[in-house]
Enzyme design. Structure first.
Site, short mmCIF file in Angstrom:
data_model
loop_
_atom_site.label_atom_id
_atom_site.label_comp_id
_atom_site.label_asym_id
_atom_site.label_seq_id
_atom_site.Cartn_x
_atom_site.Cartn_y
_atom_site.Cartn_z
CE LYS A 1 40.93 36.68 43.73
NZ LYS A 1 40.62 35.26 44.10
C1 LIG Z 1 39.95 34.11 43.28
C2 LIG Z 1 38.73 33.57 44.34
C3 LIG Z 1 38.62 32.41 44.51
C4 LIG Z 1 39.91 31.26 44.51
O1 LIG Z 1 40.85 31.69 44.86
P1 LIG Z 1 42.24 30.99 44.44
O2 LIG Z 1 43.26 31.35 45.61
O3 LIG Z 1 42.85 31.35 43.10
O4 LIG Z 1 41.91 29.48 44.44
C5 LIG Z 1 37.59 31.81 45.22
N1 LIG Z 1 36.46 32.65 45.31
C6 LIG Z 1 36.28 33.89 44.95
C7 LIG Z 1 35.32 34.85 45.04
C8 LIG Z 1 37.48 34.41 44.18
O5 LIG Z 1 37.58 35.68 43.68
#
Ligand SMILES: *Cc1c(COP(=O)(O)O)cnc(C)c1O
Length: 377
Positions: free
Chosen positions: A185
Site C-alpha cells: 500500500k
Molecule cells: C489491501 C486491502 C484490504 C486489506 O488490507 P490489509 O491491511 O492487508 O488487511 C482491504 N481492502 C482493500 C480494497 C485492499 O486493497
C-alpha cells in the site's frame, strides 16, 4: 529470456531513520503495543485533522471491527462494490451482514453511486465505499444516501491514505474510515491498519475487540502505573499493532506526501507513453475536484492472463487487482452470485492488471516496462 533482475509491481521505500527506530524498539525490551503505537496514533490523528485513530494488525481487522461495532442483525444488508479485495466482502460476512453489491462506473472503476439508492431495502444498514486505486468515490452522494436512509458508512481506504475529495483528505471527515499499511500500500508498517472515526461508541468497541475484550491496554497493565487485574467485557480478538510495526509507520507518515507526488509523476509519464500503444485502456477521472493517491496504475488489456505471463518471462511483475470476489465459490454458494450480475466489474476483473509503480522506480525500470508492454501486446 532476460538478464535484467526481477522488477516487482511495487516495492516499499524505507528510510535510514526507520532502520534505527526499529533497532531501538528491539533493544528497548518492549516489542508489542506500547509508546510507539500511542505516538503513531497521535501522528495519524494530526494527519487526519484531529480525528480519533486506533491502530490494528491490518485493515482487514479494522474493517471487521468497525463493522462489528455497528451491531448488525442476521439478514442486515451492507452495500459495497464488486471491484474490491475479498477482505471487504469477508468482513461484512464476519460481522453478520449480507453483502449487497452495486456495479462500478466503467470509467472511474469506483462504485457507481447512482446505483446505491435502488439497492437500498428496509434491511440496509451500511455502505462500504472502496476508493479503488486511490481515486475517491463521490462521497457527497454516498453521505446524502446515508443521511436520507439512516445508514452508516465505513470507507475502505486501503488504497487511499493521502487521497483528497474536494480539497479534503479522506479520513478528515465522514463516519468511519479504514486504512491499510500492508507493504504493497501507499505507506507501510509491515502489516497493519487503522480505523479513523469520531464515534465514541465505535472507538470503545474497537478498543475492547482488538485485545481480547479487555477494557484496558496491555501497556498500562504491565507498566508500573497499571493494576494487575482487568475485566473482560466481551470475547474479543487479538488484533493489536506492535511497537515494531509502529516504529516503521512513524517514519513512513512524513514521507507519504512525497511518495504520492513521485507516484503521480510516474503515472503522468505512463499516460504519455501508453497513449501511443494500441489495445490498452487507461482509467478515467471523475469531474469533481480530487487528489488521486495512485496506489496502483491499472490498465485493461485484451488477453490479460497471457499478457501477465509474457511480462513475467521478461522479469517484470504485473499485479492483478482482482479476480471478481462475488464469483468465488463461497459467495456463489452462499449468496447466489453468478456471472453477469455486475457486467462492468466483471469486464474490468477479466482485463485489468497493474503495471509497476512505486516511488523509487528508475528511468531504466520505466523504459523496460514500456518496451515490454509494447512487445507483449
Ligand atoms: C489491501 C486491502 C484490504 C486489506 O488490507 P490489509 O491491511 O492487508 O488487511 C482491504 N481492502 C482493500 C480494497 C485492499 O486493497
Amino acid at each position: 529470456m532476460t538478464d535484467a533482475p526481477f522488477l516487482p509491481f511495487t516495492r516499499p521505500v524505507l528510510s535510514e531513520e526507520t532502520y534505527r527506530e526499529v533497532e531501538a524498539v528491539l533493544r528497548s525490551g518492549w516489542l508489542t503495543t506500547g509508546p510507539r503505537v500511542a505516538q503513531f496514533e497521535k501522528d495519524l490523528s494530526s494527519y487526519f485533522g484531529g480525528r480519533q485513530v486506533r491502530c490494528l494488525s491490518s485493515a482487514t481487522a479494522g474493517l471487521q471491527l468497525a463493522l462489528l461495532a455497528l451491531d448488525l442483525k442476521p439478514g442486515d444488508e451492507v452495500i459495497t462494490t464488486p471491484l474490491t479485495f475479498v477482505a471487504t466482502l469477508n468482513t461484512i460476512v464476519q460481522a453478520g451482514g449480507k453483502p449487497v453489491l452495486v456495479d462500478i462506473d466503467p470509467v472511474t472503476r469506483n462504485m457507481d453511486v447512482t446505483r446505491i439508492e435502488p439497492a437500498i431495502t428496509p434491511r440496509t444498514r451500511a455502505i462500504v465505499p472502496v476508493h479503488y486505486a486511490g481515486l475517491p468515490v463521490e462521497l457527497d452522494v454516498v453521505y446524502a444516501m446515508a443521511k436520507k436512509h439512516n445508514l452508516r458508512v465505513v470507507e475502505d481506504c486501503a488504497h487511499a491514505i493521502g487521497t483528497e475529495y474536494k480539497g479534503k483528505k479522506l479520513g478528515s471527515f465522514g463516519d468511519i474510515q479504514v486504512m491499510s499499511f500492508h507493504p504493497n500500500k501507499n505507506m507501510t508498517t509491515g502489516e497493519g491498519g487503522a480505523v479513523v472515526t469520531d464515534d465514541k461508541d465505535v472507538l470503545k468497541r474497537i478498543e475492547q475487540l482488538r485485545f481480547h475484550g479487555i477494557d484496558r491496554e496491555a501497556f498500562n497493565r504491565f507498566g508500573k502505573s497499571g493494576s494487575q487485574h482487568y475485566d473482560v467485557v466481551l470475547p474479543g480478538f487479538k488484533y493489536n499493532m506492535m511497537d515494531i510495526q509502529a516504529a516503521i509507520g512513524l517514519h513512513q507518515l512524513p514521507m507519504l506526501d512525497g511518495f504520492i507526488t513521485a507516484r503521480k509523476a510516474w503515472v503522468e509519464r505512463y499516460r504519455e507513453r501508453l497513449a501511443t500503444i494500441p489495445h490498452i485502456t487507461l482509467p478515467g477521472a471523475p469531474e469533481f475536484a480530487h487528489r488521486h493517491a495512485w496506489h496502483i496504475l491499472t490498465v485493461l488489456v485484451p488477453e490479460r492472463d497471457a499478457f501477465i505471463d509474457k511480462m513475467k518471462e521478461r522479469n517484470i511483475g504485473v499485479g492483478l487487482h482482482w479476480d471478481a470476489p462475488h464469483l468465488f465459490s463461497y459467495y456463489r454458494k452462499t449468496f447466489g452470485f453468478k456471472e453477469g450480475d455486475f457486467p462492468h466489474a466483471e469486464h474490468a476483473c477479466a482485463h485489468i492488471c497493474s503495471l509497476p509503480l512505486f516511488p523509487t522506480m528508475t528511468e531504466a525500470d520505466f523504459e523496460r516496462v514500456i518496451k515490454a508492454t509494447q512487445d507483449c501486446l
